[in-house]
Design a protein around this motif. Structure first.
Motif, PDB file in Angstrom:
ATOM      1  N   VAL A   1     136.940 100.580  24.163  1.00 29.54           N
ATOM      2  CA  VAL A   1     136.991  99.260  24.786  1.00 29.54           C
ATOM      3  C   VAL A   1     136.801  98.162  23.756  1.00 29.54           C
ATOM      4  O   VAL A   1     137.497  97.141  23.760  1.00 29.54           O
ATOM      5  N   THR A   2     135.865  98.363  22.846  1.00 25.02           N
ATOM      6  CA  THR A   2     135.594  97.332  21.839  1.00 25.02           C
ATOM      7  C   THR A   2     136.765  97.155  20.874  1.00 25.02           C
ATOM      8  O   THR A   2     136.906  96.085  20.270  1.00 25.02           O
ATOM      9  N   LEU A   3     137.596  98.183  20.735  1.00 26.00           N
ATOM     10  CA  LEU A   3     138.738  98.096  19.813  1.00 26.00           C
ATOM     11  C   LEU A   3     139.870  97.234  20.349  1.00 26.00           C
ATOM     12  O   LEU A   3     140.830  96.945  19.636  1.00 26.00           O
ATOM     13  N   SER A   4     139.764  96.798  21.606  1.00 23.87           N
ATOM     14  CA  SER A   4     140.789  95.903  22.160  1.00 23.87           C
ATOM     15  C   SER A   4     140.846  94.602  21.376  1.00 23.87           C
ATOM     16  O   SER A   4     141.909  93.994  21.222  1.00 23.87           O
ATOM     17  N   SER A   5     139.692  94.184  20.853  1.00 25.32           N
ATOM     18  CA  SER A   5     139.648  92.941  20.080  1.00 25.32           C
ATOM     19  C   SER A   5     140.434  93.060  18.777  1.00 25.32           C
ATOM     20  O   SER A   5     140.941  92.072  18.251  1.00 25.32           O
ATOM     21  N   VAL A   6     140.557  94.287  18.256  1.00 24.36           N
ATOM     22  CA  VAL A   6     141.319  94.500  17.014  1.00 24.36           C
ATOM     23  C   VAL A   6     142.803  94.282  17.275  1.00 24.36           C
ATOM     24  O   VAL A   6     143.505  93.609  16.503  1.00 24.36           O
ATOM     25  N   VAL A   7     143.303  94.853  18.382  1.00 23.31           N
ATOM     26  CA  VAL A   7     144.715  94.699  18.735  1.00 23.31           C
ATOM     27  C   VAL A   7     145.025  93.240  19.055  1.00 23.31           C
ATOM     28  O   VAL A   7     146.012  92.668  18.581  1.00 23.31           O
TER      29      VAL A   7
ATOM     30  N   ALA B   1     142.903 104.661  27.005  1.00 21.37           N
ATOM     31  CA  ALA B   1     142.413 105.624  26.006  1.00 21.37           C
ATOM     32  C   ALA B   1     141.198 106.394  26.502  1.00 21.37           C
ATOM     33  O   ALA B   1     140.839 107.428  25.928  1.00 21.37           O
ATOM     34  N   PHE B   2     140.555 105.916  27.578  1.00 20.02           N
ATOM     35  CA  PHE B   2     139.417 106.636  28.172  1.00 20.02           C
ATOM     36  C   PHE B   2     139.788 108.088  28.438  1.00 20.02           C
ATOM     37  O   PHE B   2     139.000 109.006  28.218  1.00 20.02           O
ATOM     38  N   ARG B   3     140.997 108.263  28.973  1.00 17.47           N
ATOM     39  CA  ARG B   3     141.425 109.594  29.402  1.00 17.47           C
ATOM     40  C   ARG B   3     141.552 110.554  28.224  1.00 17.47           C
ATOM     41  O   ARG B   3     141.331 111.759  28.369  1.00 17.47           O
ATOM     42  N   MET B   4     141.910 110.032  27.083  1.00 15.99           N
ATOM     43  CA  MET B   4     142.111 110.879  25.911  1.00 15.99           C
ATOM     44  C   MET B   4     140.794 111.191  25.187  1.00 15.99           C
ATOM     45  O   MET B   4     140.671 112.237  24.557  1.00 15.99           O
ATOM     46  N   ALA B   5     139.854 110.281  25.273  1.00 25.07           N
ATOM     47  CA  ALA B   5     138.562 110.486  24.607  1.00 25.07           C
ATOM     48  C   ALA B   5     137.443 109.928  25.480  1.00 25.07           C
ATOM     49  O   ALA B   5     136.901 108.854  25.198  1.00 25.07           O
ATOM     50  N   PRO B   6     137.085 110.620  26.565  1.00 23.10           N
ATOM     51  CA  PRO B   6     136.058 110.132  27.494  1.00 23.10           C
ATOM     52  C   PRO B   6     134.707 109.886  26.829  1.00 23.10           C
ATOM     53  O   PRO B   6     133.960 108.998  27.226  1.00 23.10           O
ATOM     54  N   ASN B   7     134.412 110.666  25.792  1.00 20.68           N
ATOM     55  CA  ASN B   7     133.120 110.525  25.116  1.00 20.68           C
ATOM     56  C   ASN B   7     133.066 109.306  24.195  1.00 20.68           C
ATOM     57  O   ASN B   7     131.996 108.929  23.711  1.00 20.68           O
ATOM     58  N   LEU B   8     134.221 108.668  23.960  1.00 19.22           N
ATOM     59  CA  LEU B   8     134.274 107.496  23.085  1.00 19.22           C
ATOM     60  C   LEU B   8     134.754 106.257  23.839  1.00 19.22           C
ATOM     61  O   LEU B   8     135.309 105.341  23.246  1.00 19.22           O
ATOM     62  N   ARG B   9     134.542 106.246  25.160  1.00 23.50           N
ATOM     63  CA  ARG B   9     135.093 105.163  25.974  1.00 23.50           C
ATOM     64  C   ARG B   9     134.566 103.791  25.563  1.00 23.50           C
ATOM     65  O   ARG B   9     135.322 102.814  25.551  1.00 23.50           O
ATOM     66  N   ALA B  10     133.282 103.717  25.219  1.00 16.49           N
ATOM     67  CA  ALA B  10     132.701 102.421  24.833  1.00 16.49           C
ATOM     68  C   ALA B  10     133.339 101.906  23.542  1.00 16.49           C
ATOM     69  O   ALA B  10     133.660 100.716  23.417  1.00 16.49           O
ATOM     70  N   THR B  11     133.546 102.807  22.590  1.00 15.82           N
ATOM     71  CA  THR B  11     134.166 102.417  21.320  1.00 15.82           C
ATOM     72  C   THR B  11     135.609 101.986  21.534  1.00 15.82           C
ATOM     73  O   THR B  11     136.078 101.020  20.917  1.00 15.82           O
TER      74      THR B  11
ATOM     75  N   PRO C   1     151.487 105.219  22.754  1.00 18.28           N
ATOM     76  CA  PRO C   1     151.227 105.234  21.302  1.00 18.28           C
ATOM     77  C   PRO C   1     150.027 104.360  20.934  1.00 18.28           C
ATOM     78  O   PRO C   1     149.237 104.721  20.052  1.00 18.28           O
ATOM     79  N   GLY C   2     149.894 103.233  21.600  1.00 10.65           N
ATOM     80  CA  GLY C   2     148.754 102.353  21.335  1.00 10.65           C
ATOM     81  C   GLY C   2     147.442 103.008  21.700  1.00 10.65           C
ATOM     82  O   GLY C   2     146.437 102.867  20.985  1.00 10.65           O
ATOM     83  N   ALA C   3     147.443 103.734  22.815  1.00 13.09           N
ATOM     84  CA  ALA C   3     146.227 104.433  23.237  1.00 13.09           C
ATOM     85  C   ALA C   3     145.847 105.515  22.235  1.00 13.09           C
ATOM     86  O   ALA C   3     144.664 105.687  21.896  1.00 13.09           O
ATOM     87  N   TYR C   4     146.849 106.246  21.737  1.00 10.86           N
ATOM     88  CA  TYR C   4     146.579 107.273  20.718  1.00 10.86           C
ATOM     89  C   TYR C   4     146.019 106.643  19.443  1.00 10.86           C
ATOM     90  O   TYR C   4     145.105 107.196  18.815  1.00 10.86           O
ATOM     91  N   ALA C   5     146.574 105.503  19.050  1.00 10.75           N
ATOM     92  CA  ALA C   5     146.097 104.814  17.846  1.00 10.75           C
ATOM     93  C   ALA C   5     144.648 104.372  18.023  1.00 10.75           C
ATOM     94  O   ALA C   5     143.841 104.456  17.085  1.00 10.75           O
ATOM     95  N   ILE C   6     144.312 103.903  19.208  1.00 11.12           N
ATOM     96  CA  ILE C   6     142.947 103.456  19.479  1.00 11.12           C
ATOM     97  C   ILE C   6     141.983 104.639  19.464  1.00 11.12           C
ATOM     98  O   ILE C   6     140.868 104.546  18.931  1.00 11.12           O
TER      99      ILE C   6
END
Length: 269
Positions: free
Chosen positions: A188-194, A176-186, A251-256
């Motif tokens: 990464v933290t959302l991996s715990s949700v999945v 998801a970094f590639r889709m939203a480089p400015n939100l990369r830190a956020t 699809p998962g990356a877009y959802a994140i």
């Protein structure tokens, strides 16, 4: 292929292989009558898997940060998933051999009562020789004689979903970094949700049912053959769930990214 990605693939192979072999631990526990000891000894391999995870995630994250706009990123992530699936298949073929080796380890540990002594014994010349005699080819009869009526289909389906979610949960947040480089830190933290969703499935629907079936075998309420059929079905769902993650990655990356933007919007209020 860079050396960094090669290391990621190696670590990922180890993680998936150990995760597949884990399904046979209950079989060894039933065979030896030492269920608690079986899980305790398997913690050695679990520790190796956790160490691999510890190194894999930072390596992959660092690679994506350096190659954020590379056209090969999706191919690399799909390759990682395919390698995980290949490791699951390899692990399935190793289960008969692993059961014999692991059974000896469980019995030895119950005598020595020491993990260090168990490891030293396994690494000794005598231990390595003993392992060679444990090499066993998978039997076609194990698959042919599966009692499909005794397989808890709902549990197997939950396991399929949980494996797919865990696989995607480890990779989609980084992609998801590639889709939203400015939100990369956020992201990464959302991996715990999945991963949390997969954990809920395992904790509430999968592990309790497998534990009940294990106890039923020990109490004579369920045959070992039926329990073995269930384990084989779980391993099969593990393999299919891993490969299914290929279709869930984007699809998962877009959802994140969507969730990350929502969190960013809320924090700006």
């Amino acid at each position: 292929m860079s050396f960094q990605i090669l290391l990621v693939l190696i670590f990922n192979f180890i993680i998936s292989l150990i995760g597949t072999l884990a399904y046979s631990v209950r079989l060894v526990g039933v065979r030896t009558g030492k269920i608690a000891i079986s899980f305790s000894v398997f913690n050695i391999l679990t520790l190796i898997s956790r160490i691999a995870v510890t190194f894999q995630t930072p390596l992959l994250t660092n690679y994506v940060e350096k190659n954020l706009y590379s056209n090969d990123l999706l191919h690399i992530f799909n390759l990682i998933i395919v390698v995980s699936g290949a490791a699951a298949i390899f692990g399935a073929f190793l289960i008969p051999t692993f059961q014999k080796i692991f059974s000896k380890g469980v019995i030895l540990f119950s005598i020595e009562r020491s993990i260090p002594k168990l490891v030293i014994n396994a690494m000794s010349r005598r231990g390595r020789t003993s392992m060679k005699y444990c090499i066993t080819k998978p039997s076609k009869e194990s698959v042919v004689k599966i009692n499909y009526k005794k397989i808890p289909r709902r549990v197997v389906t939950y396991n399929f979903v949980a494996v797919a979610l865990v696989t995607v949960g480890a990779l989609a947040p980084i992609y998801a970094f590639r889709m939203a480089p400015n939100l990369r830190a956020t992201c990464v933290t959302l991996s715990s949700v999945v991963n949390g969703a997969a954990t809920i499935l395992s904790t509430i629907f999968i592990d309790p049912q497998m534990s009940i079936m294990t106890e039923d075998v020990m109490d004579g309420k369920c045959t070992r053959e039926d329990f073995k059929s269930c384990v084989i079905a779980m391993v099969g769902s593990k393999m299919l769930g891993t490969f299914a993650a290929v279709f869930l990655l984007v699809p998962g990356a877009y959802a994140i990214v969507f969730a990350a933007k929502g969190i960013n919007f809320i924090s700006s209020l």
